[in-house]
Design an enzyme around this catalytic site. Structure first.
Site, PDB file in Angstrom:
ATOM      1  N   PRO A 247      -1.897  -5.555  -7.635  1.00  0.00           N
ATOM      2  CA  PRO A 247      -0.953  -6.651  -7.395  1.00  0.00           C
ATOM      3  C   PRO A 247      -1.169  -7.161  -5.968  1.00  0.00           C
ATOM      4  O   PRO A 247      -0.558  -6.688  -5.017  1.00  0.00           O
ATOM      5  CB  PRO A 247       0.423  -5.995  -7.570  1.00  0.00           C
ATOM      6  CG  PRO A 247       0.196  -4.540  -7.352  1.00  0.00           C
ATOM      7  CD  PRO A 247      -1.247  -4.232  -7.607  1.00  0.00           C
ATOM      8  N   ASP A 421      -2.405  -4.958  -0.916  1.00  0.00           N
ATOM      9  CA  ASP A 421      -1.911  -4.374  -2.171  1.00  0.00           C
ATOM     10  C   ASP A 421      -0.398  -4.187  -2.056  1.00  0.00           C
ATOM     11  O   ASP A 421       0.079  -3.379  -1.254  1.00  0.00           O
ATOM     12  CB  ASP A 421      -2.621  -3.026  -2.380  1.00  0.00           C
ATOM     13  CG  ASP A 421      -2.283  -2.380  -3.710  1.00  0.00           C
ATOM     14  OD1 ASP A 421      -1.206  -2.685  -4.266  1.00  0.00           O
ATOM     15  OD2 ASP A 421      -3.096  -1.564  -4.178  1.00  0.00           O
ATOM     16  N   HIS A 422       0.325  -4.928  -2.878  1.00  0.00           N
ATOM     17  CA  HIS A 422       1.789  -4.937  -2.751  1.00  0.00           C
ATOM     18  C   HIS A 422       2.426  -3.611  -3.181  1.00  0.00           C
ATOM     19  O   HIS A 422       3.600  -3.369  -2.950  1.00  0.00           O
ATOM     20  CB  HIS A 422       2.376  -6.098  -3.575  1.00  0.00           C
ATOM     21  CG  HIS A 422       3.634  -6.671  -3.000  1.00  0.00           C
ATOM     22  ND1 HIS A 422       4.501  -5.935  -2.215  1.00  0.00           N
ATOM     23  CD2 HIS A 422       4.182  -7.903  -3.091  1.00  0.00           C
ATOM     24  CE1 HIS A 422       5.521  -6.691  -1.862  1.00  0.00           C
ATOM     25  NE2 HIS A 422       5.352  -7.887  -2.365  1.00  0.00           N
ATOM     26  N   ARG A 423       1.653  -2.721  -3.797  1.00  0.00           N
ATOM     27  CA  ARG A 423       2.218  -1.414  -4.139  1.00  0.00           C
ATOM     28  C   ARG A 423       2.390  -0.568  -2.891  1.00  0.00           C
ATOM     29  O   ARG A 423       3.212   0.335  -2.847  1.00  0.00           O
ATOM     30  CB  ARG A 423       1.291  -0.678  -5.127  1.00  0.00           C
ATOM     31  CG  ARG A 423       1.212  -1.341  -6.488  1.00  0.00           C
ATOM     32  CD  ARG A 423       0.153  -0.715  -7.336  1.00  0.00           C
ATOM     33  NE  ARG A 423      -1.187  -0.886  -6.773  1.00  0.00           N
ATOM     34  CZ  ARG A 423      -2.302  -0.435  -7.334  1.00  0.00           C
ATOM     35  NH1 ARG A 423      -2.236   0.216  -8.472  1.00  0.00           N
ATOM     36  NH2 ARG A 423      -3.477  -0.642  -6.772  1.00  0.00           N
ATOM     37  N   ILE A 425       1.969  -2.086   0.540  1.00  0.00           N
ATOM     38  CA  ILE A 425       2.309  -2.889   1.729  1.00  0.00           C
ATOM     39  C   ILE A 425       3.315  -3.966   1.335  1.00  0.00           C
ATOM     40  O   ILE A 425       3.274  -4.491   0.219  1.00  0.00           O
ATOM     41  CB  ILE A 425       0.995  -3.534   2.268  1.00  0.00           C
ATOM     42  CG1 ILE A 425       0.063  -2.433   2.782  1.00  0.00           C
ATOM     43  CG2 ILE A 425       1.288  -4.548   3.360  1.00  0.00           C
ATOM     44  CD1 ILE A 425      -1.373  -2.853   2.892  1.00  0.00           C
TER      45      ILE A 425
END
Ligand code: CAO
Length: 449
Positions: A247, A421-423, A425
């Site tokens: 993501p 990576d939104h998981r 950061i």
């Protein structure tokens, strides 16, 4: 509104069957022909459809109950004139529900006894099928099969958690989630995604995507077909996986490199004789390492539910080669000066172009920089090089009018695009990362702080 009893219709030559799945609950609105229950004999499982549309008022059965033809399974508040549609009975078997028709496509194997059953054979699937290992159909009810088909889950690869290894709806959904999270690969993905499949989109069916368009290009004009290079095939498969599974979000920002560029030019003049030319990328590597030290989550990797923070700073840089994109890695970039970084970068880039990079020289990166600054353009969306969690893309710097509070002044601005990576950061951290990196590039003395 009439209350009507929904009964088990003629189920062929089975005396008693067991309720193994209840598909509705009180308060649910059901349509005529919608499946209400799954029942199972020792030979087959089948679904009991509703003969009317309406609202479920009361369930009269529970899991593992034994029922037979005529047993009342639930009470329905019918939505329309019930006289229009007779209640199910042995004499008036229910119509095949849509589920059954769809199931027939994927589960054409009906048990021998199906022919004798008044419930349409399409409803029936073998009750105790061996699992996929033996190459036969797995054990699941028609509604579970239908859901699996709709999501694109290969039932043969799902492990059943129900009685006698039966695959439940939960099993199908958990399998789909695991595939999406990358914890599991379907056999089709394993067979098709590696290497050569990148350009044709891999196995989109596993993700419920449309098949890749097949076009006879020669119909529209002359063509030439060339096999992709090995590097392109490998990087294509990696890029596809990373683009789909991460993501990713990209933050753009500009850094004022006016003073740094002047310093770079004078440094190159001083070092003219050494043969080492410093480009903006070497300064960028140094500045990124300082920023990674301040924001360590950008120098990490995901490992299951844990984040692995690395106390080393190996920086990969994208290199354009005649055979395709390669990412050589500068080890321990934190321990090297800008001149040494430039020299190593030059050597690694040459090896990449000559096809002489070893796998050790392309592994272990903790963060990657992709610079299109020598070519042109403004901003792009770089794809993260997994298992890293961020990548910095820089474009060509241009002189721009910048407001200094009193007037516009000409400043050399570097466009930066940070994908993360939104998981791992969050957006605020990404904005801070870019702001801090911009401050360092604006005044390189900050690297010492
Ligand atoms: N803005 C303006 N000019 C820039 C610049 C920037 N951000 N970055 C580099 N330049 C200039 C350099 O100063 C150099 O100019 P001079 O020759 O006048 O000094 C010129 O552009 C060429 O630089 P370079 O590309 O040879 O050197 P580099 O250190 O910037 O890059 C390397 C080295 C190996 C990264 C580069 O050659 C390369 O392969 N870039 C492509 C990377 C890529 O494909 N990324 C996309 C990946 S996604 O598909």
């Amino acid at each position: 509104m009439a209350l009507i009893d929904i009964k088990v219709p003629d189920i062929g030559d089975f005396d008693e069957v067991t309720v193994i799945e209840i598909l509705v609950k009180p308060g649910d609105t059901v349509k005529a022909d919608q499946s209400l229950l799954t029942v199972e004999s020792d030979k087959a499982s089948m679904e009991i459809p509703s003969s009317h549309g309406g609202v479920v008022k009361e369930l009269r059965v529970k899991l593992d109950d034994k029922v037979k033809q005529g047993s009342v399974v639930l009470v329905l508040e019918a939505e329309a004139d019930v006289s229009a549609a007779p209640a199910p009975s042995a004499a008036s078997p229910a119509q095949p529900p849509p589920v059954a028709q769809a199931a027939a496509v994927a589960a054409p194997v009906a048990v021998a006894s199906a022919a004798a059953a008044t419930v349409p054979p399409a409803l029936e699937v073998p009750a105790h099928e061996p699992t996929a290992v033996s190459g036969q159909l797995p054990h699941a009810s028609p509604s579970v099969r239908k859901s699996a088909r709709e999501i694109g889950v290969p039932l043969a690869e799902v492990k059943g958690s129900g009685p006698k290894g039966r695959i439940t709806l939960d099993d199908v959904q958990s399998f789909a989630k695991s595939v999406m999270a990358g914890d599991v690969r379907t056999q089709a993905q394993t067979a098709k995604v590696p290497a050569g499949s990148g350009g044709s989109g891999g196995d989109g069916a596993a993700l419920g995507l449309l098949p890749w368009p097949k076009v006879d290009f020669a119909k529209f004009g002359p063509i030439e077909r060339k096999e992709m290079s090995r590097i392109k095939k490998i990087s294509g498969a990696n890029l596809l996986r990373n683009a789909i599974m991460i993501p990713a979000v990209t933050n753009h920002d500009d850094a004022d490199i006016t003073d740094l560029e002047a310093f770079r030019v004078s440094t190159n003049k001083e070092n003219e004789k050494s043969g080492v030319k410093v480009t903006m990328l070497a300064f960028l590597i140094k500045a990124c390492v300082a920023t990674l030290k301040k924001y360590p989550e950008f120098n990490s990797s995901l490992d299951g539910d844990a984040i692995v923070y690395k106390n080393y700073w190996h920086i990969g840089f994208a290199a354009d080669t005649p055979n395709g994109l390669m990412v050589p890695v500068i080890r321990d970039a934190d321990q090297k000066g800008v001149l040494q970084l430039s020299q190593e970068m030059g050597e690694l880039a040459k090896k990449a172009r000559d096809g002489k990079l070893s796998s050790a020289e392309m592994s272990g990166a903790t963060f990657t920089i992709s610079s299109l600054g020598g070519i042109g353009g403004k901003y792009f969306l770089p794809i993260i090089n997994a298992p890293e969690v961020a990548i910095m893309g820089v474009s060509k710097s241009t002189m721009e009018p910048v407001w200094d509070g009193k007037q516009f002044v000409p400043r050399l601005m570097l466009p930066m695009s940070l994908t993360w990576d939104h998981r791992v950061i969050d957006g605020a951290a990404a904005a801070r990362f870019n702001a801090y990196l911009g401050q360092i590039l604006g005044d390189f003395r900050r690297v010492l702080l």
